[in-house]
Scaffold this active site. Structure first.
Site, PDB file in Angstrom:
ATOM      1  N   GLU A   1       3.254   2.071   2.675  1.00  0.00           N
ATOM      2  CA  GLU A   1       3.219   2.892   1.449  1.00  0.00           C
ATOM      3  C   GLU A   1       1.986   3.793   1.385  1.00  0.00           C
ATOM      4  O   GLU A   1       1.338   3.925   0.356  1.00  0.00           O
ATOM      5  CB  GLU A   1       3.324   1.997   0.193  1.00  0.00           C
ATOM      6  CG  GLU A   1       4.667   1.287   0.114  1.00  0.00           C
ATOM      7  CD  GLU A   1       4.890   0.493  -1.161  1.00  0.00           C
ATOM      8  OE1 GLU A   1       4.143   0.696  -2.134  1.00  0.00           O
ATOM      9  OE2 GLU A   1       5.826  -0.321  -1.179  1.00  0.00           O
TER      10      GLU A   1
HETATM   11  C1  LIG Z   1       5.467  -4.169   8.357  1.00  0.00           C
HETATM   12  C2  LIG Z   1       5.815  -2.753   8.058  1.00  0.00           C
HETATM   13  C3  LIG Z   1       6.858  -2.476   7.163  1.00  0.00           C
HETATM   14  C4  LIG Z   1       7.239  -1.160   6.955  1.00  0.00           C
HETATM   15  N1  LIG Z   1       8.348  -0.885   6.179  1.00  0.00           N
HETATM   16  C5  LIG Z   1       8.840   0.377   6.146  1.00  0.00           C
HETATM   17  C6  LIG Z   1      10.087   0.663   5.536  1.00  0.00           C
HETATM   18  O1  LIG Z   1      10.746  -0.224   5.002  1.00  0.00           O
HETATM   19  N2  LIG Z   1      10.544   1.936   5.563  1.00  0.00           N
HETATM   20  C7  LIG Z   1       9.835   2.946   6.145  1.00  0.00           C
HETATM   21  O2  LIG Z   1      10.300   4.067   6.161  1.00  0.00           O
HETATM   22  N3  LIG Z   1       8.622   2.721   6.725  1.00  0.00           N
HETATM   23  C8  LIG Z   1       8.127   1.466   6.752  1.00  0.00           C
HETATM   24  N4  LIG Z   1       6.915   1.212   7.353  1.00  0.00           N
HETATM   25  C9  LIG Z   1       6.166   2.307   7.932  1.00  0.00           C
HETATM   26  C10 LIG Z   1       4.829   2.593   7.263  1.00  0.00           C
HETATM   27  O3  LIG Z   1       5.026   3.292   6.071  1.00  0.00           O
HETATM   28  C11 LIG Z   1       3.981   3.372   8.291  1.00  0.00           C
HETATM   29  O4  LIG Z   1       3.560   2.405   9.231  1.00  0.00           O
HETATM   30  C12 LIG Z   1       2.839   4.099   7.705  1.00  0.00           C
HETATM   31  O5  LIG Z   1       3.318   5.229   7.045  1.00  0.00           O
HETATM   32  C13 LIG Z   1       1.806   4.536   8.745  1.00  0.00           C
HETATM   33  O6  LIG Z   1       2.403   5.145   9.845  1.00  0.00           O
HETATM   34  P1  LIG Z   1       1.965   4.698  11.326  1.00  0.00           P
HETATM   35  O7  LIG Z   1       2.053   3.214  11.379  1.00  0.00           O
HETATM   36  O8  LIG Z   1       2.776   5.467  12.283  1.00  0.00           O
HETATM   37  O9  LIG Z   1       0.445   5.078  11.425  1.00  0.00           O
HETATM   38  P2  LIG Z   1      -0.163   6.521  11.801  1.00  0.00           P
HETATM   39  O10 LIG Z   1       0.470   7.561  10.956  1.00  0.00           O
HETATM   40  O11 LIG Z   1      -0.114   6.674  13.262  1.00  0.00           O
HETATM   41  O12 LIG Z   1      -1.664   6.362  11.306  1.00  0.00           O
HETATM   42  C14 LIG Z   1      -2.681   5.753  12.105  1.00  0.00           C
HETATM   43  C15 LIG Z   1      -3.991   5.778  11.331  1.00  0.00           C
HETATM   44  O13 LIG Z   1      -4.391   7.141  11.108  1.00  0.00           O
HETATM   45  C16 LIG Z   1      -4.682   7.343   9.735  1.00  0.00           C
HETATM   46  N5  LIG Z   1      -4.346   8.716   9.374  1.00  0.00           N
HETATM   47  C17 LIG Z   1      -3.216   9.402   9.652  1.00  0.00           C
HETATM   48  N6  LIG Z   1      -3.302  10.640   9.160  1.00  0.00           N
HETATM   49  C18 LIG Z   1      -4.501  10.759   8.565  1.00  0.00           C
HETATM   50  C19 LIG Z   1      -5.200  11.786   7.858  1.00  0.00           C
HETATM   51  N7  LIG Z   1      -4.679  12.981   7.673  1.00  0.00           N
HETATM   52  N8  LIG Z   1      -6.431  11.526   7.386  1.00  0.00           N
HETATM   53  C20 LIG Z   1      -6.991  10.313   7.567  1.00  0.00           C
HETATM   54  N9  LIG Z   1      -6.394   9.313   8.216  1.00  0.00           N
HETATM   55  C21 LIG Z   1      -5.171   9.525   8.705  1.00  0.00           C
HETATM   56  C22 LIG Z   1      -3.848   6.324   8.985  1.00  0.00           C
HETATM   57  O14 LIG Z   1      -4.440   6.018   7.736  1.00  0.00           O
HETATM   58  C23 LIG Z   1      -3.890   5.135   9.950  1.00  0.00           C
HETATM   59  O15 LIG Z   1      -5.059   4.409   9.702  1.00  0.00           O
HETATM   60  C24 LIG Z   1       6.521  -0.101   7.564  1.00  0.00           C
HETATM   61  C25 LIG Z   1       5.442  -0.394   8.417  1.00  0.00           C
HETATM   62  C26 LIG Z   1       5.093  -1.698   8.677  1.00  0.00           C
HETATM   63  C27 LIG Z   1       3.976  -1.966   9.632  1.00  0.00           C
END
Ligand SMILES: Cc1cc2nc3c(=O)[nH]c(=O)nc-3n(C[C@H](O)[C@H](O)[C@H](O)COP(=O)(O)OP(=O)(O)OC[C@H]3O[C@@H](n4cnc5c(N)ncnc54)[C@H](O)[C@@H]3O)c2cc1C
Length: 767
Positions: free
Chosen positions: A460
């Site tokens: 989220e």
């Molecule tokens: C257990 C679990 C349940 C989930 N459930 C759902 C679900 O039901 N439906 C769904 O659609 N998604 C779901 N998600 C997805 C979740 O919303 C994403 O994991 C999240 O949006 C982050 O994406 P990412 O993991 O690819 O991290 P990335 O986007 O790769 O981010 C990596 C890091 O970079 C940082 N970052 C990225 N951009 C910036 C910026 N501009 N400035 C500063 N920092 C930045 C982030 O804060 C993070 O620390 C789930 C994820 C998990 C792990």
């Protein structure tokens, strides 16, 4: 000569005043040029950013941005309360569900909830908490929803996630607000009864935090469907991952970008992000594999599809909602994010507080309960103070949703700060428990919660992004009284109307900024002599209202200066934005804490918790100001001026004292009304076989035994008691140092303490 000079000066002042006061003159001689400059510094805002900015409503954060929060208004917001029906649900089905849950069995042996638990959840309508009664759900308030999730999370993270997702950002929430009548009538009763298990899929391998850039797409076309030819619909191709409940879902909410290259809908080719509900048994939907998220056994996995045909009616809200998906998601996020993660985080912190206090009293080292050592007290105080503030923010924010708000900026604040404080509380609890927290097994009541902490941090809106981009980035535009008006005016296609609206907003903005310049200085010097608090405030809390008012004025000033001098580049200066976000967040968390204290009827016994949490937050606020000013890239004279504005008498906030930490640590080291209030709403089993029940029993017994043990220690020191080990109690009875009943109590304590401090062990091959 003198008269001519006077006349000249008078005329000059009259002209200047006329330019400032007469809108027509001001517009053409000032605002027109400022608007040009403004257009230059305004960061480019994409359509998805624009929709995210527009999402939700502005609530109490608007007051914090004003520099002059109206505390009476805060206290007049009604106290969030549960209805008798909601209370009965918590005391009935929720307690029953908690009693059925065994997190070790779920996470280690089954890697899933047992079938009877799944059935209980479905049969008892846990998936329909937010669905109105008219559709077969409970129609519960946000507060009730929060309480249900909090209680379950204190027992089993797996079950909490399973219950929270369908009630949060999933199909039900979207259908309720945007679904067609037909969709609502069909799906909502099925979701409420658990006939459908929903999930929502936005994230994919290439689009995580930048979810607006999803590559998944649908192409509008006509196709044969269900025996009918030429049905209008779309062929959708997607690859998603991390989708909670995905592997067991029967109904897949899907976000994709819709394109209409053949203009079958008669409009643009790129129609934007669109949301659809797809039964998972639709031919072409690949679903069923699962991820393994940090030992959590909740269902989570990838799914995909290639050229899957879906009819137009499957779009949430039907054809008229084509392309509105991002806005729909952002609006739902503003409400959902205000409830679920704050609830699970607070549940975890309350568990940490209750168990660490008890363990700290029962576990003895160096002949002293470990909780009495100053080093452990420090960690206990942090757990207790954080938990108090978290609970306050959880309740106030759920209350805002119940008032009809969708507080998008506040939802980001509570998402970030409550998951972070939960991480801190669980880490502290693990430290206090030592090896007891580390060795896994059925009697470890902390480890799974500890392992699951990064999930809340990541979902989220991942926390780093939320702190550095969202809280202040969105807050400054939405919460500020004039910025959004100025942006909207600058974007108006009708340039004449745009200039009039801009001029109007600018005039208000300039007056606002001038007011904050003198207010921040005045309040910094003599704020404690001004009445900046509600009439009903206790003398103990008045200085906090005054400090917060002062910080609010300084924050409003810095916001304007930062936007004026950094303009669009503020978006890239994430660390500066983060510090302003921290200030705004602390102002919100303190407001919620003061409000909780008032709502609870000003319980004097809770004052140490209030003092600790607010003093800690004010100190952090001061640090955020300080770091912002030290790193502000403007001219050094501006930096000197700003520092003088914000800290005219220097930095005067201190962190909570050791003495205060000692007092609040003591509050959770023993049973009592404060400990009960602080941890209210979590599941505390009473069955003698339950580790948590055993801990509670040991705590009460330990307190009763402490004076007896002290007598034994003194007698040993004086040489009266010479026996060692088990013989000591018998000798003490024989010498009349303790009574027979006291001896029984000591024997009982030995058993209870041993039950608590022992950890699980397994065969070498874990058979
Ligand atoms: C257990 C679990 C349940 C989930 N459930 C759902 C679900 O039901 N439906 C769904 O659609 N998604 C779901 N998600 C997805 C979740 O919303 C994403 O994991 C999240 O949006 C982050 O994406 P990412 O993991 O690819 O991290 P990335 O986007 O790769 O981010 C990596 C890091 O970079 C940082 N970052 C990225 N951009 C910036 C910026 N501009 N400035 C500063 N920092 C930045 C982030 O804060 C993070 O620390 C789930 C994820 C998990 C792990």
């Amino acid at each position: 000569m003198f008269l001519s000079l006077l006349l000249f000066l008078f005329t000059l002042i009259a002209i200047l005043v006329a330019i400032l006061v007469v809108p027509f003159l001001r517009r053409h001689l000032i605002s027109r040029f400022v608007l040009k400059f403004y257009n230059k510094i305004l960061p480019p805002i994409s359509q998805t950013e624009r929709e995210a900015l527009d999402a939700g409503t502005v609530w109490w954060e608007g007051e914090l941005f004003s520099g002059k929060p109206d505390w009476d208004k805060l206290l007049v917001y009604p106290k969030p309360e549960l209805t008798p029906e909601e209370k009965a649900f918590l005391e009935g089905p929720v307690e029953e569900l908690c009693a059925m849950l065994n997190e070790w069995q779920i996470t280690h042996e089954l890697q899933d909830l047992p079938p009877h638990v799944w059935q209980f959840i479905k049969d008892n309508g846990f998936f329909g908490l937010i669905i109105p009664k008219s559709y077969g759900g409970y129609g519960f308030s946000a507060l009730a929803h929060s309480e249900v999730v909090m209680k379950i999370s204190s027992r089993s993270g797996t079950a909490a996630v399973t219950v929270m997702v369908p009630n949060s950002l999933g199909p039900a929430e979207l259908l309720l607000h945007y679904g067609t009548e037909e969709q609502k009538n069909y799906y909502l009763p099925r979701l409420a009864k658990g006939i459908e298990v929903p999930c929502f899929a936005l994230t994919g391998p290439d689009a995580g935090s930048d979810a607006g850039s999803i590559p998944d797409f649908g192409i509008v076309c006509r196709s044969e469907y269900n025996g009918q030819s030429d049905v209008l619909g779309m062929k959708v191709t997607w690859e998603k991952r991390y989708i909670t409940l995905g592997p067991v879902a029967t109904l897949l909410g899907l976000a994709f970008r819709l394109r209409d290259p053949d203009h079958l809908l008669g409009g643009e080719v790129d129609l934007g992000i669109t949301l659809a509900l797809i039964p998972t048994n639709t031919p072409g939907v690949n679903i069923g594999r699962r991820h393994f998220p940090l030992n959590g056994a909740f269902q989570n996995g990838p799914n995909s599809g290639k050229d899957v045909f879906i009819p137009m009616e499957w779009i949430i809200g039907g054809q008229e909602r084509v392309g509105q998906g991002w806005r729909m998601l952002m609006n739902s996020l503003a409400a959902g994010r205000s409830i679920s993660l704050p609830a699970t985080s607070t549940g975890a912190a309350k568990l940490a507080a209750r168990t660490s206090g008890a363990y700290g009293r029962v576990r003895v080292q160096f002949k002293t309960p470990v909780g009495f050592f100053e080093g452990v007290e420090e960690a206990l105080a942090r757990i207790a103070g954080n938990t108090y503030m978290m609970d306050a923010a959880r309740i106030m924010t759920a209350g805002a949703v119940d008032l009809g708000e969708k507080p998008s900026v506040i939802s980001a604040i509570v998402k970030y700060h409550l998951t972070e404080r939960s991480r801190q509380a669980i880490n502290d609890a693990m430290d206090i428990h030592g090896g007891k927290g580390i060795c896994m097994g059925p009697s470890n009541y902390l480890a799974r919660t500890y392992q699951q902490i990064p999930v809340g941090i990541t979902v989220e809106g991942a926390n780093i992004l939320t702190r550095t981009m969202i809280i202040f980035g969105q807050g400054a535009i939405r919460g500020h009284p004039y910025v959004l008006q100025e942006i909207n005016a600058a974007h108006l296609a009708d340039k004449k109307k745009g200039l009039i609206a801009f001029d109007h907003a600018l005039a208000g903005h300039v007056t606002f900024s001038i007011r904050n310049v003198y207010r921040s200085l005045l309040l910094g010097i003599g704020g404690k002599y001004l009445k900046n608090h509600p009439d009903s405030a206790l003398a103990d809390t008045i200085p906090y209202y005054q400090q917060l008012t002062r910080f609010s004025a300084a924050f409003a000033l810095l916001t304007d200066i930062a936007m004026l001098t950094l303009g669009g580049s503020l978006k890239r200066k994430e660390r500066l934005s983060a510090r302003l976000g921290d200030i705004l967040s602390m102002l919100y968390l303190c407001s919620a804490t003061l409000k909780k204290f008032e709502n609870d009827g000003q319980p004097v016994a809770d004052l140490p918790l209030l003092h600790w949490s607010i003093q800690d937050a004010l100190y952090r606020t001061q640090q955020a100001f300080d770091e912002f000013l030290s790193n502000f890239p403007g001219h050094f004279l501006i930096r000197i001026w700003l520092r003088w504005q914000v800290f005219p008498l220097g930095k005067r906030c201190s962190p909570p004292s050791d003495e205060l930490s000692h007092r609040i640590a003591r509050l959770i080291l023993e049973p009592g009304e404060v400990r009960e209030r602080l941890t209210a709403g979590i599941y505390v089993p009473t069955d003698d076989n339950e580790p948590l029940a055993q801990l509670e029993q040991a705590l009460s017994c330990a307190i009763n035994c402490e004076p007896i043990e002290a007598r034994l220690r003194a007698a040993t020191k004086e040489g009266q008691l010479t026996a060692k080990g088990d013989g000591k109690i018998a000798q003490a009875v024989a010498l009349n140092l303790i009574s027979a009943e006291e001896a029984v109590l000591l024997d009982k304590m030995k058993i209870l303490r041993r039950r608590v401090i022992m950890v699980d062990d397994f065969t070498p091959s874990f058979d």
